[in-house]
Design an enzyme around this catalytic site. Structure first.
Site, PDB file in Angstrom:
ATOM      1  N   SER A  10      -1.891   6.124   4.614  1.00  0.00           N
ATOM      2  CA  SER A  10      -3.187   5.384   4.663  1.00  0.00           C
ATOM      3  C   SER A  10      -3.601   4.866   6.108  1.00  0.00           C
ATOM      4  O   SER A  10      -2.472   4.049   6.525  1.00  0.00           O
ATOM      5  CB  SER A  10      -3.098   4.100   3.970  1.00  0.00           C
ATOM      6  OG  SER A  10      -3.973   3.016   3.941  1.00  0.00           O
ATOM      7  N   HIS A  35      -5.829   8.903   3.738  1.00  0.00           N
ATOM      8  CA  HIS A  35      -6.091   7.896   2.606  1.00  0.00           C
ATOM      9  C   HIS A  35      -6.893   6.852   3.544  1.00  0.00           C
ATOM     10  O   HIS A  35      -6.490   6.359   4.268  1.00  0.00           O
ATOM     11  CB  HIS A  35      -4.832   7.503   1.911  1.00  0.00           C
ATOM     12  CG  HIS A  35      -5.124   6.547   0.892  1.00  0.00           C
ATOM     13  ND1 HIS A  35      -5.465   6.765  -0.341  1.00  0.00           N
ATOM     14  CD2 HIS A  35      -5.165   5.252   0.991  1.00  0.00           C
ATOM     15  CE1 HIS A  35      -5.539   5.854  -1.283  1.00  0.00           C
ATOM     16  NE2 HIS A  35      -5.431   4.584  -0.248  1.00  0.00           N
ATOM     17  N   ASP A  37      -8.865   3.178   2.966  1.00  0.00           N
ATOM     18  CA  ASP A  37      -8.998   2.273   2.225  1.00  0.00           C
ATOM     19  C   ASP A  37     -10.089   1.447   2.585  1.00  0.00           C
ATOM     20  O   ASP A  37     -10.196   0.690   3.453  1.00  0.00           O
ATOM     21  CB  ASP A  37      -7.551   1.405   2.236  1.00  0.00           C
ATOM     22  CG  ASP A  37      -6.589   1.850   1.863  1.00  0.00           C
ATOM     23  OD1 ASP A  37      -6.675   2.188   0.456  1.00  0.00           O
ATOM     24  OD2 ASP A  37      -5.409   2.058   2.250  1.00  0.00           O
ATOM     25  N   MET A  39     -12.283  -1.994   1.820  1.00  0.00           N
ATOM     26  CA  MET A  39     -12.463  -3.185   1.047  1.00  0.00           C
ATOM     27  C   MET A  39     -13.483  -4.230   1.384  1.00  0.00           C
ATOM     28  O   MET A  39     -14.015  -3.915   2.667  1.00  0.00           O
ATOM     29  CB  MET A  39     -10.980  -3.845   1.672  1.00  0.00           C
ATOM     30  CG  MET A  39      -9.467  -3.229   1.330  1.00  0.00           C
ATOM     31  SD  MET A  39      -8.314  -3.903   2.145  1.00  0.00           S
ATOM     32  CE  MET A  39      -7.071  -2.956   1.735  1.00  0.00           C
ATOM     33  N   HIS A  74     -10.460   5.635  -1.067  1.00  0.00           N
ATOM     34  CA  HIS A  74     -10.021   4.568  -2.107  1.00  0.00           C
ATOM     35  C   HIS A  74     -10.812   3.182  -2.034  1.00  0.00           C
ATOM     36  O   HIS A  74     -10.742   2.408  -1.231  1.00  0.00           O
ATOM     37  CB  HIS A  74      -8.532   4.344  -1.944  1.00  0.00           C
ATOM     38  CG  HIS A  74      -8.217   3.090  -2.860  1.00  0.00           C
ATOM     39  ND1 HIS A  74      -6.980   2.333  -2.482  1.00  0.00           N
ATOM     40  CD2 HIS A  74      -8.433   2.271  -4.006  1.00  0.00           C
ATOM     41  CE1 HIS A  74      -6.506   1.526  -3.291  1.00  0.00           C
ATOM     42  NE2 HIS A  74      -7.633   1.675  -4.291  1.00  0.00           N
ATOM     43  N   MET A  76     -11.982  -0.178  -2.841  1.00  0.00           N
ATOM     44  CA  MET A  76     -11.807  -1.515  -3.249  1.00  0.00           C
ATOM     45  C   MET A  76     -12.954  -2.514  -3.328  1.00  0.00           C
ATOM     46  O   MET A  76     -12.992  -3.246  -2.530  1.00  0.00           O
ATOM     47  CB  MET A  76     -10.567  -2.047  -2.672  1.00  0.00           C
ATOM     48  CG  MET A  76      -9.011  -1.323  -3.084  1.00  0.00           C
ATOM     49  SD  MET A  76      -7.755  -1.697  -1.835  1.00  0.00           S
ATOM     50  CE  MET A  76      -8.285  -0.270  -0.753  1.00  0.00           C
ATOM     51  N   MET A 145      -1.765   1.955  -8.755  1.00  0.00           N
ATOM     52  CA  MET A 145      -1.358   0.903  -7.520  1.00  0.00           C
ATOM     53  C   MET A 145       0.019   0.593  -7.914  1.00  0.00           C
ATOM     54  O   MET A 145       0.158  -0.110  -9.165  1.00  0.00           O
ATOM     55  CB  MET A 145      -2.308  -0.048  -7.707  1.00  0.00           C
ATOM     56  CG  MET A 145      -3.698   0.162  -7.164  1.00  0.00           C
ATOM     57  SD  MET A 145      -4.072   0.940  -5.501  1.00  0.00           S
ATOM     58  CE  MET A 145      -3.382  -0.341  -4.461  1.00  0.00           C
ATOM     59  N   GLY A 150      -5.578  -4.689  -1.627  1.00  0.00           N
ATOM     60  CA  GLY A 150      -5.787  -5.740  -0.443  1.00  0.00           C
ATOM     61  C   GLY A 150      -5.222  -5.595   0.925  1.00  0.00           C
ATOM     62  O   GLY A 150      -5.703  -5.942   1.886  1.00  0.00           O
ATOM     63  N   ASP A 183       0.105   4.579  -4.842  1.00  0.00           N
ATOM     64  CA  ASP A 183      -0.188   3.622  -3.733  1.00  0.00           C
ATOM     65  C   ASP A 183       0.197   2.305  -3.598  1.00  0.00           C
ATOM     66  O   ASP A 183      -0.120   1.362  -4.565  1.00  0.00           O
ATOM     67  CB  ASP A 183      -1.959   3.465  -3.679  1.00  0.00           C
ATOM     68  CG  ASP A 183      -2.384   3.159  -2.313  1.00  0.00           C
ATOM     69  OD1 ASP A 183      -1.819   2.658  -1.519  1.00  0.00           O
ATOM     70  OD2 ASP A 183      -3.849   2.953  -2.441  1.00  0.00           O
TER      71      ASP A 183
HETATM   72  C1  DX5 Z   1      -3.573  -1.509  -0.431  1.00  0.00           C
HETATM   73  C2  DX5 Z   1      -3.831  -0.094  -0.026  1.00  0.00           C
HETATM   74  C3  DX5 Z   1      -3.083   0.985   0.557  1.00  0.00           C
HETATM   75  C4  DX5 Z   1      -2.080   0.508   1.463  1.00  0.00           C
HETATM   76  C5  DX5 Z   1      -0.754   0.810   1.405  1.00  0.00           C
HETATM   77  O1  DX5 Z   1      -4.624  -2.169  -1.156  1.00  0.00           O
HETATM   78  O2  DX5 Z   1      -4.490   0.326  -1.206  1.00  0.00           O
HETATM   79  O3  DX5 Z   1      -3.309   2.314   0.565  1.00  0.00           O
HETATM   80  O4  DX5 Z   1      -2.532   0.765   2.751  1.00  0.00           O
HETATM   81  O5  DX5 Z   1      -0.091   0.599   2.175  1.00  0.00           O
HETATM   82  P1  DX5 Z   1       1.592   0.545   2.138  1.00  0.00           P
HETATM   83  O6  DX5 Z   1       2.151   1.982   2.159  1.00  0.00           O
HETATM   84  O7  DX5 Z   1       2.230  -0.302   3.569  1.00  0.00           O
HETATM   85  O8  DX5 Z   1       2.184  -0.382   0.863  1.00  0.00           O
HETATM   86 ZN    ZN Z   2      -5.240   2.700  -0.995  1.00  0.00          ZN
END
Ligand code: DX5
Ligand code: ZN
Length: 226
Positions: A10, A35, A37, A39, A74, A76, A145, A150, A183
């Site tokens: 990610s 990946h 993310d 947000m 992904h 969010m 998850m 977040g 994740d």
């Molecule tokens: C959280 C994200 C993850 C995050 C994972 O909301 O969806 O993809 O980056 O990070 P780590 O591996 O550090 O938990």
């Molecule tokens: Zn993610």
């Protein structure tokens, strides 16, 4: 049949001032997917990047020999559909969203698939998998998850393992080719347990980007999976 495991770093934990280079480095280190993310400071209390960044990174998402590496988006965000379509246009290869963030889950899946992009559903730690009853025949990916969405760097929530087992049963019953991704909080020392529960694709942010030697971490993860 042997499982083909995929490791999806990610870039949430990458150096945002050097994102293109970071994508290249982590691919050189052995990443299978990138990946991404997204947000929106509405569905989750944080704000990251949009389709323009995805488009800018797309040319960097390939191996040294020029093979494209999938961008795993992904979302969010809420609402879902308009931005999902923009990410498809920006070069996303897979787009996943949280069913509770969409007023019309089936329509959101159709929106993604109409762009010839693979569609996935994401399940938060306290969320049941019930919606799969009506959507499993349409989707290409289930993302469980193992932290609340977040932020990177949170601890793995153990009850996610039980949900991964349930999701694996859903996939087997469907007989369809559906990836099962997990994740949040995945490290070299728990990835094996996540695989044993039935996952085949592993997101890792801080575990990889938090160390100077990305290849060292990815190699250790693969070793744990063999
Ligand atoms: C959280 C994200 C993850 C995050 C994972 O909301 O969806 O993809 O980056 O990070 P780590 O591996 O550090 O938990
Ligand atoms: Zn993610």
């Amino acid at each position: 049949m042997t499982t083909t495991y995929r490791i999806a770093p990610s870039i949430l934990s990458a150096d945002f001032a050097r994102l293109g280079e970071e994508v290249k480095s982590v691919i050189d280190a052995g990443a299978d997917w990138i990946h991404f993310d997204v947000m929106d400071n509405h569905y989750v209390p944080n704000l990251t990047f949009g389709p323009m960044i995805c488009q800018a990174l797309k040319p960097h998402a390939k191996t040294v020999s020029g093979v494209a590496v999938p961008i795993d988006v992904h979302l969010m965000i809420s609402p879902v559909d308009a931005l999902a379509a923009s990410f498809a246009d920006a070069g996303a290869d897979l787009i996943s969203f949280h069913p509770d963030a969409s007023a019309h889950v089936h329509r959101s899946i159709q929106t993604i698939k109409s762009k010839n992009v693979k569609a996935g559903l994401v399940f938060n730690p306290a969320e049941p998998l019930d919606v799969l009853e009506w959507t499993i025949d349409e989707i290409d990916l289930i993302l469980i998850m193992s932290v609340n969405p977040g932020f990177g760097g949170q601890g793995f929530i153990d009850s996610a393992l039980r949900k991964v087992e349930l999701a694996r049963q859903w996939i087997e019953r469907s007989g369809r080719d559906i990836r099962l991704e997990v994740d949040g909080g995945i490290k070299t020392d728990n990835i094996r347990r996540v695989a044993d529960a039935g996952a085949d694709t592993f997101v890792a942010g801080s575990a990889i980007f938090g160390k100077p030697d990305y290849k060292g971490v990815i190699d250790q993860m693969r070793k744990a999976l063999t």
